[in-house]
Design a protein around this motif. Structure first.
Motif, PDB file in Angstrom:
ATOM      1  N   VAL A  99      28.822 -97.929 -21.195  1.00 51.43           N
ATOM      2  CA  VAL A  99      28.950 -99.372 -20.989  1.00 51.43           C
ATOM      3  C   VAL A  99      28.709-100.128 -22.285  1.00 51.43           C
ATOM      4  O   VAL A  99      29.355-101.156 -22.543  1.00 51.43           O
ATOM      5  CB  VAL A  99      28.029 -99.890 -19.862  1.00 51.43           C
ATOM      6  N   LEU A 100      27.816 -99.634 -23.131  1.00 55.15           N
ATOM      7  CA  LEU A 100      27.580-100.306 -24.406  1.00 55.15           C
ATOM      8  C   LEU A 100      28.781-100.156 -25.334  1.00 55.15           C
ATOM      9  O   LEU A 100      29.187-101.123 -26.002  1.00 55.15           O
ATOM     10  CB  LEU A 100      26.315 -99.771 -25.065  1.00 55.15           C
ATOM     11  N   ARG A 101      29.345 -98.960 -25.405  1.00 52.37           N
ATOM     12  CA  ARG A 101      30.529 -98.782 -26.256  1.00 52.37           C
ATOM     13  C   ARG A 101      31.642 -99.729 -25.839  1.00 52.37           C
ATOM     14  O   ARG A 101      32.262-100.404 -26.669  1.00 52.37           O
ATOM     15  CB  ARG A 101      31.025 -97.327 -26.180  1.00 52.37           C
TER      16      ARG A 101
ATOM     17  N   ALA B  77      28.214 -96.022 -33.871  1.00 52.13           N
ATOM     18  CA  ALA B  77      26.931 -95.348 -33.630  1.00 52.13           C
ATOM     19  C   ALA B  77      26.744 -95.010 -32.158  1.00 52.13           C
ATOM     20  O   ALA B  77      26.335 -93.894 -31.810  1.00 52.13           O
ATOM     21  CB  ALA B  77      25.785 -96.236 -34.121  1.00 52.13           C
ATOM     22  N   ILE B  78      27.059 -95.963 -31.261  1.00 48.40           N
ATOM     23  CA  ILE B  78      26.860 -95.708 -29.823  1.00 48.40           C
ATOM     24  C   ILE B  78      27.925 -94.736 -29.309  1.00 48.40           C
ATOM     25  O   ILE B  78      27.668 -93.974 -28.370  1.00 48.40           O
ATOM     26  CB  ILE B  78      26.844 -97.026 -29.013  1.00 48.40           C
ATOM     27  N   SER B  79      29.108 -94.733 -29.931  1.00 49.32           N
ATOM     28  CA  SER B  79      30.157 -93.784 -29.527  1.00 49.32           C
ATOM     29  C   SER B  79      29.729 -92.351 -29.823  1.00 49.32           C
ATOM     30  O   SER B  79      29.906 -91.453 -28.981  1.00 49.32           O
ATOM     31  CB  SER B  79      31.471 -94.102 -30.257  1.00 49.32           C
TER      32      SER B  79
ATOM     33  N   LEU C 125      29.095-105.408 -38.639  1.00 45.83           N
ATOM     34  CA  LEU C 125      27.930-104.845 -37.971  1.00 45.83           C
ATOM     35  C   LEU C 125      28.308-104.350 -36.576  1.00 45.83           C
ATOM     36  O   LEU C 125      27.876-103.272 -36.147  1.00 45.83           O
ATOM     37  CB  LEU C 125      26.808-105.875 -37.885  1.00 45.83           C
ATOM     38  N   ALA C 126      29.132-105.134 -35.877  1.00 45.29           N
ATOM     39  CA  ALA C 126      29.566-104.722 -34.540  1.00 45.29           C
ATOM     40  C   ALA C 126      30.328-103.402 -34.601  1.00 45.29           C
ATOM     41  O   ALA C 126      30.150-102.532 -33.741  1.00 45.29           O
ATOM     42  CB  ALA C 126      30.437-105.806 -33.912  1.00 45.29           C
ATOM     43  N   ALA C 127      31.167-103.231 -35.614  1.00 46.95           N
ATOM     44  CA  ALA C 127      31.932-101.988 -35.756  1.00 46.95           C
ATOM     45  C   ALA C 127      30.993-100.800 -35.986  1.00 46.95           C
ATOM     46  O   ALA C 127      31.192 -99.714 -35.422  1.00 46.95           O
ATOM     47  CB  ALA C 127      32.921-102.113 -36.906  1.00 46.95           C
ATOM     48  N   LYS C 128      29.959-101.010 -36.802  1.00 46.15           N
ATOM     49  CA  LYS C 128      28.997 -99.929 -37.054  1.00 46.15           C
ATOM     50  C   LYS C 128      28.211 -99.595 -35.787  1.00 46.15           C
ATOM     51  O   LYS C 128      27.951 -98.418 -35.491  1.00 46.15           O
ATOM     52  CB  LYS C 128      28.056-100.337 -38.185  1.00 46.15           C
ATOM     53  N   MET C 129      27.838-100.624 -35.043  1.00 41.55           N
ATOM     54  CA  MET C 129      27.136-100.391 -33.769  1.00 41.55           C
ATOM     55  C   MET C 129      28.030 -99.649 -32.791  1.00 41.55           C
ATOM     56  O   MET C 129      27.585 -98.755 -32.057  1.00 41.55           O
ATOM     57  CB  MET C 129      26.692-101.729 -33.172  1.00 41.55           C
TER      58      MET C 129
ATOM     59  N   ASN D  30      15.295 -92.161 -30.199  1.00 49.39           N
ATOM     60  CA  ASN D  30      14.441 -93.353 -30.117  1.00 49.39           C
ATOM     61  C   ASN D  30      15.233 -94.567 -29.638  1.00 49.39           C
ATOM     62  O   ASN D  30      14.755 -95.360 -28.820  1.00 49.39           O
ATOM     63  CB  ASN D  30      13.805 -93.644 -31.472  1.00 49.39           C
ATOM     64  N   VAL D  31      16.446 -94.713 -30.165  1.00 55.55           N
ATOM     65  CA  VAL D  31      17.295 -95.837 -29.760  1.00 55.55           C
ATOM     66  C   VAL D  31      17.648 -95.723 -28.281  1.00 55.55           C
ATOM     67  O   VAL D  31      17.585 -96.714 -27.531  1.00 55.55           O
ATOM     68  CB  VAL D  31      18.570 -95.899 -30.625  1.00 55.55           C
ATOM     69  N   LEU D  32      18.019 -94.543 -27.821  1.00 57.24           N
ATOM     70  CA  LEU D  32      18.396 -94.371 -26.411  1.00 57.24           C
ATOM     71  C   LEU D  32      17.210 -94.578 -25.480  1.00 57.24           C
ATOM     72  O   LEU D  32      17.367 -95.121 -24.381  1.00 57.24           O
ATOM     73  CB  LEU D  32      19.027 -92.991 -26.196  1.00 57.24           C
TER      74      LEU D  32
END
Length: 648
Positions: free
Chosen positions: A241-243, A305-307, A298-302, A373-375
Motif C-alpha cells: 500500500v505504501l509503494r 526503498a519501499i519497493s 525524495l518521493a522517488a527514493k522513498m 527498523n523502518v518496517l
C-alpha cells in the motif's frame, strides 16, 4: 406456530391488543410502498470529490427532478444553479453571497424551491422514515415544511417559517442541511462493490463520508483487502500500500489523513539512494498535496526503498507459503548482478535500473537492519492509526466478500472457473473448496485474521491471507495469472509487464455461465443478475458493460483518473428503483473553479431492464422481514384474545 417465548418477548414492546394491531397497520402500510432506490458503485479508488458529487447528485436523478418540477418555470441557468446548490451547497452559497444584491431574498427563494424537491424525493417514504433522516436541529422545521399544504390559510404560515429562518441568521446552515437531506433521501440504499483505496488522493475522505451514510454495504475489492491486511500489521501488505500511494503522490492521505509516520522511510531512502536519480520511481501527480508536499526526488527514493522492502518481504512470505504457488514472484534471486539482467519465465532480460545497494546476492530476501527498523516503525503506525482502524472495522461490519440483496448477487472480482466453465477447486490453508463454498470459507478466515488471529486457520503471519488475495492467481479478488510489479519497476521490455485475466472474464459473455453462477449462490437465474466491478469497461473500444445476455453487469467504468484514458468515461452508477434498472454513465468530474462556479456533466442514463410491475417493499428482502413481523404480531394478538397472554 410462533414460539411462546418469542411472544412473551414481543409482549414487552407491544403490551396489549391495541399496541400490536397499531404496529400491524403500520407495517402493512409500509409493505405497500414502492421499494427505495438502490445505488451501486465500484472502484472509487480514492476519487473523493467525484464520488461525493455522484452521491449528492444521485447520479443525475436530482437533476431530472429539477427538470421535472421546474422545467417550464425556470430558465436553464436557474435550473443549473438549483442543481448546483444541492450538489455543493457550501460552494454555491459562498458564490451567491458575493454576487447577490439581496442574499436574504435569494435564501428564501432557494428554500421554497428546495421544499418542492424535498417533497418529490420523499413521496414514497413513510413520515416516520423521513423524520429519522432529518437533522435533529432542524427536524421540526423540515417536517412542517414537508407537510404544510398549499391552502391559502397555510400559505402565510409556510412563508413565515422560511422568513424566520432567514431573519434568525441560520439560512446558510439550514440550506446546507436541507440539501444533505435531499441527497440522502434520493439514495435509499448504497452498495459499494469494491476498491475504496489506492491511486486517488483521499480514500480516507470517502470512508469518513460513508460512515455517516444511513444504509451502505461493501463487497471487498483487492485494493480494500490489501489495506485490511496492512491494518493487521502485515509487512507484505504495508509495503504494497505504501509503494502504490507513494507512487501516486498521496502523502496527504498517508501522513495527515491516517497519521502514518513516513519520516523513518524518508531518512533511510535518502541515506541509501542519495546519489541514485531513481528516475523510474518518480511519482505520478494526479493531484497535489495541500498539507504535506514532498519533493519528487525524495518521493522517488522513498518509492524505490519501499519497493525493495516489498520484494524482500514478499519473498519471505512466498517461501513460508509454498501452497500459494507464487514462486514466479521470487525474482531478487534471479538477478545476475554482474550482467545487470534478470531471468524471468520468458527468458533473460536487461534491467533498466541495476542499483541494488541493500540486496545481498547471497541472501537476497534478507532485510538490512535499517529496513527492519523502518518496517517495525511503519507497522506501529498502521496498528496505532485510530482512523485507519475505525475505517477497517467499518468495512468488516458493513461488508463481505459477496452480498445478495433483493435477488441480486454482488462481488468485486470473479468466481474462479476453469476454461470449461466449471467452478475451480482452490486450496487455502489446506482447505479445498470451489464456488460459493470457497467464497464463504475465505470470508470467515478474513474476519478471523483481523479479529481473532488465534482462531484463524492461516499459517505464518496474520494478514498473509489478505496479501495472497491481493495478488494470487486463485484469488476471487485478483483474477489474473500474475502480478508483474518487479517487472514494471525494473524491466523496460513491456512484454514482461503482461498480466492475463483468468477464464472467468471470457466466460461471463455467456448467458449460461452467468446463470450457473446465480444458481450456485441459490438465486433464480431467470430474475436475478450479477453486479461486478474490478475490470474497467473500455467503452471507447466498443466494449459493453452488459454481459451474458443481461445477466451480469460490470460497473467499473473508470472513476479513477488513472483509467479514464482507457475507458473513455469516468465511471458508472447502477440504479435499481421500483420501476427499472438503469446504468448512469459519467463524464469526468470537473472541480470547483476559482470564481466559485462548477461545470456539471449530467450522466447519460440508459435503462437495462424495465420491471413488469412496480416493485413494492413487500417484494424485497426487507419486505420478507416485515411480513414475518406481521405474522408474529398476529399471533401475539391471538394470544391476548384467547387469554394465553395477559394484556397490560
Amino acid at each position: 406456530m410462533i414460539d411462546q417465548q418469542l411472544l412473551r418477548h414481543l409482549s414487552k414492546k407491544y403490551p396489549n391488543v391495541k399496541a400490536a394491531t397499531e404496529e400491524i397497520v403500520n407495517l402493512n402500510a409500509i409493505l405497500s410502498l414502492p421499494k427505495g432506490t438502490e445505488y451501486f458503485l465500484s472502484d472509487l479508488h480514492g476519487e473523493h470529490e467525484a464520488f461525493i458529487h455522484m452521491l449528492k447528485s444521485a447520479s443525475g436523478v436530482i437533476r431530472s427532478k429539477v427538470e421535472e418540477i421546474f422545467g417550464p418555470e425556470l430558465t436553464r441557468d436557474e435550473r443549473d444553479a438549483l442543481a448546483a446548490l444541492i450538489y455543493n451547497a457550501e460552494a454555491e452559497i459562498k458564490r451567491r453571497k458575493k454576487s447577490e444584491e439581496d442574499f436574504g431574498k435569494w435564501c428564501k427563494m432557494s428554500i421554497f424551491r428546495l421544499v418542492l424537491i424535498f417533497k418529490s424525493v420523499t413521496n414514497k417514504y413513510t413520515r416516520s422514515k423521513v423524520r429519522k433522516r432529518l437533522p435533529k436541529e432542524y427536524a421540526y422545521v423540515l417536517d412542517e415544511l414537508l407537510h404544510t399544504s398549499d391552502e391559502a390559510n397555510k400559505g402565510n404560515y409556510y412563508g413565515q417559517i422560511i422568513a424566520t429562518i432567514v431573519e434568525c441568521g441560520i439560512a446558510e446552515d439550514f440550506i446546507i442541511s436541507f440539501t444533505d437531506v435531499i441527497s440522502s433521501l434520493a439514495v435509499d440504499k448504497l452498495h459499494i462493490i469494491g476498491d475504496i483505496w489506492d491511486r486517488g488522493s483521499h480514500p480516507d475522505a470517502i470512508m469518513d463520508y460513508l460512515m455517516g451514510h444511513h444504509d451502505v454495504d461493501f463487497q471487498w475489492g483487492n485494493h480494500d483487502i490489501v489495506w485490511m491486511g496492512a491494518a493487521t500489521g502485515n509487512w507484505a501488505c504495508i509495503t504494497n500500500v505504501l509503494r502504490m500511494n507513494i507512487s501516486y503522490n498521496n502523502f496527504d492521505m498517508l501522513e495527515i489523513g491516517y497519521g502514518i509516520n513516513l519520516r523513518p522511510l524518508a531518512i533511510m531512502a535518502e541515506k541509501i539512494y542519495g546519489d541514485d536519480p531513481c528516475e523510474f520511481f518518480m511519482p505520478k501527480r494526479l493531484e497535489e498535496n495541500k498539507f504535506d508536499p514532498i519533493d519528487d526526488m525524495l518521493a522517488a527514493k522513498m518509492n524505490k526503498a519501499i519497493s525493495i522492502c516489498q520484494f524482500k518481504v514478499e519473498g519471505q512470505r512466498i517461501k513460508a507459503h509454498p501452497e500459494y504457488g507464487l514462486e514466479n514472484r521470487l525474482l531478487l534471486d534471479k538477478i545476475n548482478f554482474d550482467k545487470g539482467t534478470v531471468m524471468l519465465r520468458d527468458g533473460e532480460f536487461p534491467l533498466r535500473d541495476a542499483n541494488f545497494p541493500t540486496v545481498n546476492p547471497n541472501n537476497p530476501y534478507e532485510l538490512t537492519e535499517d529496513e527492519r527498523n523502518v518496517l517495525n516503525a511503519l507497522e506501529a503506525s498502521f496498528l496505532q492509526s485510530e482512523k485507519l482502524q475505525a475505517h477497517i472495522k467499518f468495512m468488516y461490519s458493513h461488508g463481505a466478500l459477496y452480498t445478495i440483496v433483493n435477488g441480486n448477487l454482488m462481488y468485486h472480482g470473479c468466481i474462479p472457473m476453469d476454461e470449461d466453465g466449471n467452478f475451480e477447486n482452490c486450496t487455502v490453508n489446506g482447505i479445498t473448496a470451489s464456488g460459493k463454498a470457497y467464497m464463504d470459507y475465505l470470508d470467515t478466515q478474513l474476519r478471523n485474521a483481523y479479529f481473532n488471529p488465534d482462531e484463524s486457520e492461516e499459517t505464518g503471519r496474520s494478514g498473509d491471507l489478505m496479501w495472497y488475495l491481493w495478488l494470487g492467481s486463485k484469488s476471487p479478488l485478483f483474477g489474473k495469472d500474475q502480478m508483474t510489479t518487479f517487472e514494471r519497476c525494473f524491466v523496460a521490455d513491456k512484454r514482461t509487464h503482461k498480466e492475463y485475466t483468468v477464464s472467468y472474464y471470457k466466460l461471463i459473455n455467456r448467458k449460461d455461465i452467468c446463470e450457473k453462477i446465480l444458481t450456485e449462490f441459490g438465486l433464480d437465474p431467470k430474475t436475478s443478475i450479477i453486479l461486478n466491478g474490478h475490470v474497467p469497461v473500455k467503452i471507447k473500444d466498443g466494449e459493453s458493460p452488459v454481459k451474458g445476455g443481461g445477466k451480469l453487469i460490470v460497473i467499473d467504468g473508470g472513476m479513477s483518473k488513472a483509467y479514464q484514458k482507457q475507458t473513455g468515461i469516468a465511471g458508472y452508477t447502477f440504479i435499481f428503483n421500483s420501476r427499472y434498472m438503469a446504468l448512469a454513465e459519467h463524464k469526468p468530474y470537473s472541480p470547483l473553479k476559482k470564481d466559485g462556479t462548477q461545470e456539471f456533466h449530467t450522466p447519460a442514463i440508459r435503462t437495462v431492464r424495465t420491471l413488469q410491475k412496480r416493485m413494492l417493499i413487500k417484494d424485497t428482502d426487507l419486505g420478507e422481514e416485515l411480513q414475518q413481523e406481521v405474522r408474529e404480531l398476529k399471533e401475539l394478538v391471538k394470544a391476548y384474545r384467547t387469554g394465553k397472554l395477559k394484556e397490560r
